[in-house]
Design a protein around this motif. Structure first.
Motif, PDB file in Angstrom:
ATOM      1  N   LEU A 152       8.159   6.114   5.058  1.00 18.35           N
ATOM      2  CA  LEU A 152       7.665   7.336   5.681  1.00 18.35           C
ATOM      3  C   LEU A 152       8.633   7.845   6.751  1.00 18.35           C
ATOM      4  O   LEU A 152       8.908   9.044   6.846  1.00 18.35           O
ATOM      5  N   ILE A 191      -3.607   4.096   9.965  1.00 20.18           N
ATOM      6  CA  ILE A 191      -3.295   4.334   8.550  1.00 20.18           C
ATOM      7  C   ILE A 191      -2.847   5.781   8.414  1.00 20.18           C
ATOM      8  O   ILE A 191      -3.564   6.710   8.790  1.00 20.18           O
ATOM      9  N   MET A 192      -1.637   5.977   7.867  1.00 15.83           N
ATOM     10  CA  MET A 192      -1.051   7.319   7.787  1.00 15.83           C
ATOM     11  C   MET A 192      -0.695   7.692   6.359  1.00 15.83           C
ATOM     12  O   MET A 192      -0.214   6.847   5.601  1.00 15.83           O
ATOM     13  N   GLN A 193      -0.923   8.935   6.035  1.00 12.84           N
ATOM     14  CA  GLN A 193      -0.559   9.469   4.720  1.00 12.84           C
ATOM     15  C   GLN A 193       0.286  10.720   4.911  1.00 12.84           C
ATOM     16  O   GLN A 193      -0.075  11.614   5.683  1.00 12.84           O
ATOM     17  N   ASP A 194       1.410  10.774   4.232  1.00 13.34           N
ATOM     18  CA  ASP A 194       2.293  11.939   4.308  1.00 13.34           C
ATOM     19  C   ASP A 194       1.655  13.106   3.564  1.00 13.34           C
ATOM     20  O   ASP A 194       1.397  13.031   2.366  1.00 13.34           O
ATOM     21  N   SER A 226       0.830  -1.205   0.000  1.00 12.69           N
ATOM     22  CA  SER A 226       0.000   0.000   0.000  1.00 12.69           C
ATOM     23  C   SER A 226       0.864   1.253   0.000  1.00 12.69           C
ATOM     24  O   SER A 226       1.966   1.282   0.556  1.00 12.69           O
ATOM     25  N   SER A 235     -10.447  11.068  10.757  1.00 16.28           N
ATOM     26  CA  SER A 235      -9.060  11.385  10.400  1.00 16.28           C
ATOM     27  C   SER A 235      -8.637  12.693  11.061  1.00 16.28           C
ATOM     28  O   SER A 235      -9.431  13.628  11.185  1.00 16.28           O
ATOM     29  N   CYS A 285       5.512   2.317   5.678  1.00 16.38           N
ATOM     30  CA  CYS A 285       5.837   2.848   6.999  1.00 16.38           C
ATOM     31  C   CYS A 285       7.347   3.057   7.127  1.00 16.38           C
ATOM     32  O   CYS A 285       7.811   4.074   7.658  1.00 16.38           O
ATOM     33  N   ASN A 297      -0.016   3.932   1.514  1.00 17.50           N
ATOM     34  CA  ASN A 297      -0.171   4.499   2.848  1.00 17.50           C
ATOM     35  C   ASN A 297       0.586   3.663   3.871  1.00 17.50           C
ATOM     36  O   ASN A 297       0.661   2.435   3.760  1.00 17.50           O
ATOM     37  N   VAL A 349       1.365  14.442   8.830  1.00 14.31           N
ATOM     38  CA  VAL A 349       0.675  13.246   8.361  1.00 14.31           C
ATOM     39  C   VAL A 349      -0.820  13.362   8.660  1.00 14.31           C
ATOM     40  O   VAL A 349      -1.237  14.058   9.580  1.00 14.31           O
ATOM     41  N   GLU A 350      -1.598  12.676   7.843  1.00 13.64           N
ATOM     42  CA  GLU A 350      -3.030  12.528   8.108  1.00 13.64           C
ATOM     43  C   GLU A 350      -3.237  11.116   8.642  1.00 13.64           C
ATOM     44  O   GLU A 350      -2.775  10.149   8.029  1.00 13.64           O
TER      45      GLU A 350
END
Length: 347
Positions: free
Chosen positions: A42, A117-120, A19, A84, A39, A21, A99-100
């Motif tokens: 990131l 679950i993290m998104q930059d 993924s 989120s 991860c 994310n 991060v979100e």
């Protein structure tokens, strides 16, 4: 786990592992039980051991440990799916990123864990700040230019009459008055230049900033004798398109400020590298630092933390970088030092 759809075996572990994310599975104490490849990327980690032996809080700023723990417990105890949120994380190299984060329950063998679950979103936040800075600088520029014209005209008249007075009679006070008047007019001219950078007719050219930084440091040789200076230039061949004199003046001001921020002995580190379409330059010093509430005011004309400064040097940095489609971010800790991070679009 595998699921068969239309005679195709789907391996969900592969989907999660690959993924885009970053995905973690966490226990009640924040212990990291699982993480995927995203991860590692990131957090800029090179070995799985760098993360498995640690807890989530290792990678979070101290001020958000408590609220993150509350969210973790809530998910595990109530099995709630949380909305989120935006947060900060600390990479292995010390860089703080945005991060979100979305946290949901994860069921395994009768137990409940937390799936994070993290998104930059660092680039998105940079873009938002860049737009806000441009609007702020444009408004300040218009106001400053108007003030300059209103004040400069009467001062110019005063200067003319003062010169006529000096022709008819001589006095040391008149020389002092003329000298101080010249300083005032020079300050106004500098303010006009930084508030309206487009007044410069300098052409846009290709500039290899990595190669220019060493030349700039050479100009400060005498002032750097008591300091340790590290110049780390990577991707030196990368170029940006811009007004050469304006950009060099901006980095001159940054280095000058770094030197002046160190009262006695200290260290200055300048880093240059390319990443994701941007040329990055970081100027670090081990100086006195700047209070958090004052960092937000940097770039505002006449705001300065120096007793004898005008703030126009830093204003020129912000104005020039923004004019070139880039951005400026500042991190500072009182008593430890300051980092100016410049980003410019690569050619």
């Amino acid at each position: 786990m595998k699921l068969k759809i239309q005679s195709i075996d789907i391996d969900f572990h592969q989907i999660v592992e690959n993924s885009l994310n970053a995905i973690w599975i966490l226990g009640t104490e924040g212990e990291i039980l699982y993480f995927n490849k995203a991860c590692m990327k990131l957090l800029k980690l090179t070995s799985p051991e760098d993360i498995l032996s640690k807890k989530l809080y290792t990678f979070l700023p101290p001020d958000i440990h408590a609220p993150c723990k509350e969210r973790l417990i809530k998910v595990i105890e109530t099995q709630a799916i949380l909305e989120s949120i935006e947060a900060k994380m600390i990479r292995s190299d010390g860089e703080v990123i945005d991060v979100e984060v979305r946290t949901v329950p994860y069921h395994l063998k009768g137990k409940v864990y937390a799936q994070v679950i993290m998104q930059d979103i660092t680039q998105r936040k940079i873009a938002e700040k860049l737009l806000n800075d441009r609007e702020k600088l444009a408004s300040l520029g218009q106001t400053a230019a108007s003030i300059v014209h209103e004040v400069k005209n009467p001062l110019t008249s005063v200067k003319g009459f003062l010169q006529l007075l000096k022709e008819s009679q001589s006095h040391s006070y008149l020389d002092t008055m003329e000298s101080e008047l010249e300083k005032a007019l020079e300050t106004l001219q500098n303010l006009l230049l930084v508030s309206k950078p487009n007044l410069h007719d300098e052409p846009f050219v290709s500039i290899a900033l990595g190669k220019e930084l060493e030349s700039l440091l050479f100009l400060f040789q005498e002032k750097l004798c008591n300091m340790k200076v590290e110049l780390n230039v990577r991707d030196a061949e990368r170029t940006v398109v811009g007004k050469r004199s304006l950009l060099l003046k901006a980095f001159f001001n940054l280095i000058k400020n770094a030197i002046e921020a160190i009262p006695d002995k200290g260290m200055i580190e300048i880093e240059h590298y390319y990443e994701n379409g941007w040329v990055h330059i970081k100027v670090r010093d081990t100086g006195v630092g700047i209070a958090e509430d004052k960092v937000k005011l940097l770039g505002t004309p006449f705001f300065t933390t120096k007793s004898d400064g005008t703030g126009l040097g830093v204003t020129q940095v912000f104005t020039t970088i923004n004019e070139h489609g880039g951005g400026v971010s500042v991190q500072s800790v009182v008593g430890e030092g300051t980092i100016f991070h410049i980003r410019l679009p690569a050619e």
